[in-house]
Scaffold this motif. Structure first.
Motif, PDB file in Angstrom:
ATOM      1  N   MET A   1       0.842  -1.200   0.000  1.00  0.00           N
ATOM      2  CA  MET A   1       0.000   0.000   0.000  1.00  0.00           C
ATOM      3  C   MET A   1       0.874   1.246   0.000  1.00  0.00           C
ATOM      4  O   MET A   1       1.908   1.274   0.656  1.00  0.00           O
ATOM      5  CB  MET A   1      -0.848   0.032   1.267  1.00  0.00           C
ATOM      6  N   LEU A   2       0.368   2.266  -0.654  1.00  0.00           N
ATOM      7  CA  LEU A   2       1.127   3.519  -0.695  1.00  0.00           C
ATOM      8  C   LEU A   2       0.917   4.332   0.570  1.00  0.00           C
ATOM      9  O   LEU A   2       1.480   5.407   0.726  1.00  0.00           O
ATOM     10  CB  LEU A   2       0.707   4.336  -1.905  1.00  0.00           C
ATOM     11  N   ARG A   3       0.066   3.843   1.485  1.00  0.00           N
ATOM     12  CA  ARG A   3      -0.209   4.615   2.705  1.00  0.00           C
ATOM     13  C   ARG A   3      -0.303   3.668   3.907  1.00  0.00           C
ATOM     14  O   ARG A   3      -0.579   2.481   3.745  1.00  0.00           O
ATOM     15  CB  ARG A   3      -1.516   5.383   2.553  1.00  0.00           C
ATOM     16  N   THR A   4      -0.054   4.241   5.088  1.00  0.00           N
ATOM     17  CA  THR A   4      -0.212   3.427   6.301  1.00  0.00           C
ATOM     18  C   THR A   4      -1.594   3.652   6.905  1.00  0.00           C
ATOM     19  O   THR A   4      -2.121   2.797   7.616  1.00  0.00           O
ATOM     20  CB  THR A   4       0.832   3.806   7.367  1.00  0.00           C
ATOM     21  N   HIS A   5      -2.148   4.807   6.696  1.00  0.00           N
ATOM     22  CA  HIS A   5      -3.452   5.176   7.248  1.00  0.00           C
ATOM     23  C   HIS A   5      -4.231   5.935   6.187  1.00  0.00           C
ATOM     24  O   HIS A   5      -3.655   6.416   5.215  1.00  0.00           O
ATOM     25  CB  HIS A   5      -3.291   6.096   8.474  1.00  0.00           C
ATOM     26  N   ASN A   6      -5.527   6.075   6.418  1.00  0.00           N
ATOM     27  CA  ASN A   6      -6.280   6.956   5.520  1.00  0.00           C
ATOM     28  C   ASN A   6      -6.415   8.338   6.170  1.00  0.00           C
ATOM     29  O   ASN A   6      -6.009   8.538   7.317  1.00  0.00           O
ATOM     30  CB  ASN A   6      -7.634   6.344   5.134  1.00  0.00           C
ATOM     31  N   CYS A   7      -7.030   9.266   5.454  1.00  0.00           N
ATOM     32  CA  CYS A   7      -7.031  10.660   5.917  1.00  0.00           C
ATOM     33  C   CYS A   7      -8.092  10.947   6.988  1.00  0.00           C
ATOM     34  O   CYS A   7      -8.196  12.087   7.451  1.00  0.00           O
ATOM     35  CB  CYS A   7      -7.203  11.623   4.745  1.00  0.00           C
ATOM     36  N   THR A  20       2.218   7.411   6.835  1.00  0.00           N
ATOM     37  CA  THR A  20       2.221   7.874   5.445  1.00  0.00           C
ATOM     38  C   THR A  20       0.772   7.944   4.966  1.00  0.00           C
ATOM     39  O   THR A  20       0.020   6.985   5.134  1.00  0.00           O
ATOM     40  CB  THR A  20       3.012   6.897   4.547  1.00  0.00           C
ATOM     41  N   LEU A  21       0.416   9.090   4.418  1.00  0.00           N
ATOM     42  CA  LEU A  21      -0.946   9.283   3.898  1.00  0.00           C
ATOM     43  C   LEU A  21      -0.902   9.597   2.413  1.00  0.00           C
ATOM     44  O   LEU A  21       0.095  10.135   1.925  1.00  0.00           O
ATOM     45  CB  LEU A  21      -1.630  10.467   4.599  1.00  0.00           C
ATOM     46  N   CYS A  22      -1.979   9.254   1.735  1.00  0.00           N
ATOM     47  CA  CYS A  22      -2.151   9.660   0.335  1.00  0.00           C
ATOM     48  C   CYS A  22      -3.500  10.355   0.199  1.00  0.00           C
ATOM     49  O   CYS A  22      -4.456  10.001   0.886  1.00  0.00           O
ATOM     50  CB  CYS A  22      -2.178   8.440  -0.592  1.00  0.00           C
ATOM     51  N   GLY A  23      -3.574  11.315  -0.713  1.00  0.00           N
ATOM     52  CA  GLY A  23      -4.876  11.954  -0.924  1.00  0.00           C
ATOM     53  C   GLY A  23      -4.773  13.180  -1.811  1.00  0.00           C
ATOM     54  O   GLY A  23      -3.733  13.415  -2.449  1.00  0.00           O
ATOM     55  N   TRP A  24      -5.838  13.933  -1.827  1.00  0.00           N
ATOM     56  CA  TRP A  24      -5.929  15.131  -2.665  1.00  0.00           C
ATOM     57  C   TRP A  24      -5.713  16.379  -1.810  1.00  0.00           C
ATOM     58  O   TRP A  24      -6.148  16.411  -0.652  1.00  0.00           O
ATOM     59  CB  TRP A  24      -7.305  15.218  -3.302  1.00  0.00           C
ATOM     60  N   ILE A  72      -1.140  13.684  -3.598  1.00  0.00           N
ATOM     61  CA  ILE A  72       0.177  13.622  -2.947  1.00  0.00           C
ATOM     62  C   ILE A  72       0.297  12.415  -2.023  1.00  0.00           C
ATOM     63  O   ILE A  72      -0.705  11.829  -1.606  1.00  0.00           O
ATOM     64  CB  ILE A  72       0.466  14.906  -2.127  1.00  0.00           C
ATOM     65  N   GLN A  73       1.557  12.110  -1.752  1.00  0.00           N
ATOM     66  CA  GLN A  73       1.869  11.100  -0.734  1.00  0.00           C
ATOM     67  C   GLN A  73       2.805  11.801   0.253  1.00  0.00           C
ATOM     68  O   GLN A  73       3.737  12.483  -0.169  1.00  0.00           O
ATOM     69  CB  GLN A  73       2.594   9.923  -1.384  1.00  0.00           C
ATOM     70  N   THR A  74       2.513  11.616   1.522  1.00  0.00           N
ATOM     71  CA  THR A  74       3.320  12.353   2.497  1.00  0.00           C
ATOM     72  C   THR A  74       3.598  11.473   3.709  1.00  0.00           C
ATOM     73  O   THR A  74       2.775  10.660   4.113  1.00  0.00           O
ATOM     74  CB  THR A  74       2.593  13.652   2.918  1.00  0.00           C
TER      75      THR A  74
END
Ligand code: ASP
Length: 582
Positions: A1-7, A20-24, A72-74
């Motif tokens: 997964m590109l993220r560890t958690h959701n937003c 690590t989060l992904c989103g708009w 973005i991924q952060t």
């Protein structure tokens, strides 16, 4: 997964975790030394923080280059927020960013991706994928999904089998125009898209399937309205070896289950009302029973006093609006204008005010004494302070116009409480309705609906009086579903086709397959179909089914996002053997 958690996930308990989060990108606030960015996905919004005194120059540069809707991924550490935001689920924390990746840039969106957007309907439909990023639209689709899961679970628990039926078929008679699809292999021949899977579900009963359901697209080429789309979804069901009441009970179970599970609402028992009663007291076969204001026939008390309009009318009928005797001239004129609109179609409106002091005032005082008006008022059970609104004319038109007025009064007087659901089965519809234009009977439901057994004899003498073993489910004035016990006997089916004016050849050509099947042991059967889009809109508290369809069409049947319908290439037409007239 590109993220560890959701937003929408991080809370105080996550403080000090590296995530690590992904989103708009929802919003960027650049205050010089500090930058805050809200990152959004379908689960929520999380605040990212960039501090020029700590964050690397490269990251700050990337952060400053971000625009709305960049993906973005952060990565960073979860910190407790200094100024908490109790409006969002993650409002207690923020992320101190140490990695920032642009996964995809975005053009400036044509409207704001906010709950209250600045985008108009047409623009939102053109960019529906952006519209769906907005919470209210996404939530509607989630509601739809949830309802579908409960429907499937319930029907499965009742031994219904989900079966898919074909889309490329021949015409089914649900009363609308067909959408047709030309056949390349069989030039000059056409498929029709199903207006419903009606004949197939009946064939599945002949096939012994016993209990069938399908979540199915239906296609009807009709004029569009807020609650109509050229393609829509039905929960289509059929059962064998049942009576009408078995169907009503089974699907009352389904509807109550949905209300209970999805809205946590106890619907109570579903009332039953005959079609004749609904027409007489509500002027409508889908009455909104959240409020009374029942029709009162006034022929006996209103006729014979020299007022020609009433004397010549087939029907004089009124409604009593409680505590509205204080309506001003202007308000009454507005109601008169309303009933005179072509869509409503009345010639005028007569009022009788029952004043608080016990006197009466009406628009026809010239013809009616205080005594006369009193007897009209008492017929309508009016009390001092009430207002009677009366229409007259031909029975059907007058009832239909008064029904519109009743519904308007219901809205004006705030009697249509959206937090209340009133469901009823409307029963015993006429089997046939006379069509002036074509000078023949049409099936009110469809040609496979059985007559009530007691009315069979009327078939030959007064076909218009035959009642159907048909039923509609109405909730808050909206037709949510309908169905019938079917004809399962070839002879009776032929009689029905005869009554509808089909020649033997026509019925053979169109429905020979069904008539053939009826010769191989057909169980008594019946069914129902629910308009799923309407059910979703009702549950979501909206008038528009479009809000609950991922990719709906506009009022002219156009999908403005993919720009359809559209022309096709000459080659395609040639292949199909079709030439277009200019
Ligand atoms: N096929 C019908 C309809 O679409 C429903 C039914 O009779 O079951 O209205």
């Amino acid at each position: 997964m590109l993220r560890t958690h959701n937003c929408g996930e991080l809370r105080q308990a996550d403080i000090n975790k590296k995530v690590t989060l992904c989103g708009w990108v929802q919003k960027v606030r650049d205050k010089g030394g500090m930058i805050w960015i809200d990152i959004r996905d379908r689960y929520g919004i999380t605040q990212l923080v960039f501090d020029e005194s700590k964050t690397s120059v490269e990251i700050i540069k990337v952060a400053r280059s971000l625009g709305r809707e960049f993906v973005i991924q952060t990565t960073g550490v979860v910190l407790e927020r200094y100024a908490k935001n109790d409006k969002i689920l993650t409002g207690e924390v923020e992320i101190e960013v140490d990695k920032l990746n642009i996964l995809n840039a975005s053009k400036v969106p044509p409207f704001t991706i906010e709950d209250d957007t600045d985008g108009g309907e047409e623009l939102r439909m053109k960019y529906r994928y952006l519209d769906i990023r907005r919470n209210p639209v996404r939530k509607n689709l989630e509601l739809r999904h949830l309802m579908l899961q409960h429907i499937r679970k319930f029907l499965d628990s009742q031994s219904f089998t989900e079966v898919e039926t074909p889309f490329l078929i021949k015409s089914t008679p649900e009363g609308a125009r067909d959408f047709v699809v030309p056949s390349r292999v069989n030039k000059g021949e056409f498929y029709a898209l199903p207006q419903s899977p009606q004949t197939f579900k009946q064939l599945l009963m002949v096939a012994g399937l016993d209990r069938y359901f399908q979540v199915v697209k239906c296609f009807r080429d009709e004029d569009l309205r807020a609650d109509r789309q050229p393609e829509f979804t039905q929960i289509d069901c059929e059962m064998s070896f049942i009576t009408r009441d078995d169907i009503l009970n089974t699907f009352e179970g389904l509807i109550k289950h949905l209300f209970d599970q999805v809205l946590v609402y106890d619907l109570g028992d579903i009332e039953k009302m005959s079609y004749d009663y609904a027409m007489e007291y509500y002027g409508n076969d889908k009455p909104d029973t959240r409020f009374d204001m029942l029709f009162v026939e006034l022929n006996n008390v209103a006729k014979g006093k020299g007022f020609k309009v009433f004397d010549d009318a087939e029907l004089v009928v009124g409604i009593c609006a409680k505590n509205c005797a204080g309506y001003s001239r202007k308000q009454l004129d507005a109601l008169t204008d309303f009933v005179k609109r072509p869509q409503v179609g009345a010639n005028g409106l007569i009022y009788v005010k029952y004043n608080q002091d016990g006197t009466f005032k009406s628009s026809v005082d010239k013809f009616y004494s205080q005594e006369d008006l009193k007897s009209i008022a008492s017929e309508a059970d009016a009390k001092p302070g009430d207002l009677l609104l009366i229409l007259s004319g031909k029975k059907e038109q007058t009832r239909s116009a008064l029904s519109e007025l009743r519904l308007k009064m219901g809205t004006d007087l705030k009697l249509k409480n959206n937090a209340i659901f009133k469901a009823l089965w409307v029963l015993d519809f006429p089997l046939l309705e006379w069509d002036e234009q074509s000078q023949r009977f049409h099936a009110m439901h469809h040609p496979f609906t059985s007559p009530k057994p007691d009315d069979l004899e009327l078939f030959d003498t007064n076909p218009g009086d035959v009642k159907a073993n048909a039923y509609d489910l109405v909730i808050n004035g909206i037709e949510i579903g309908g169905g019938s016990i079917r004809i399962h006997d070839k002879e009776l089916q032929q009689k029905m086709f005869d009554a509808l004016g089909f020649t033997k050849e026509e019925s053979e050509k169109q429905f020979g397959f069904l008539m053939d099947a009826f010769e191989f042991g057909t169980p008594p059967h019946g069914g129902v179909a629910f308009g799923f889009d309407r059910l979703c809109a009702l549950f979501g508290g909206s008038d528009s089914i479009r809000d609950y369809i991922a990719f709906p069409k506009n009022n002219s049947g156009r999908d403005v996002m993919i720009d359809s319908p559209s022309t096709i290439a000459k080659d395609q037409l040639d292949e199909l053997g079709i030439s277009l007239s200019e």
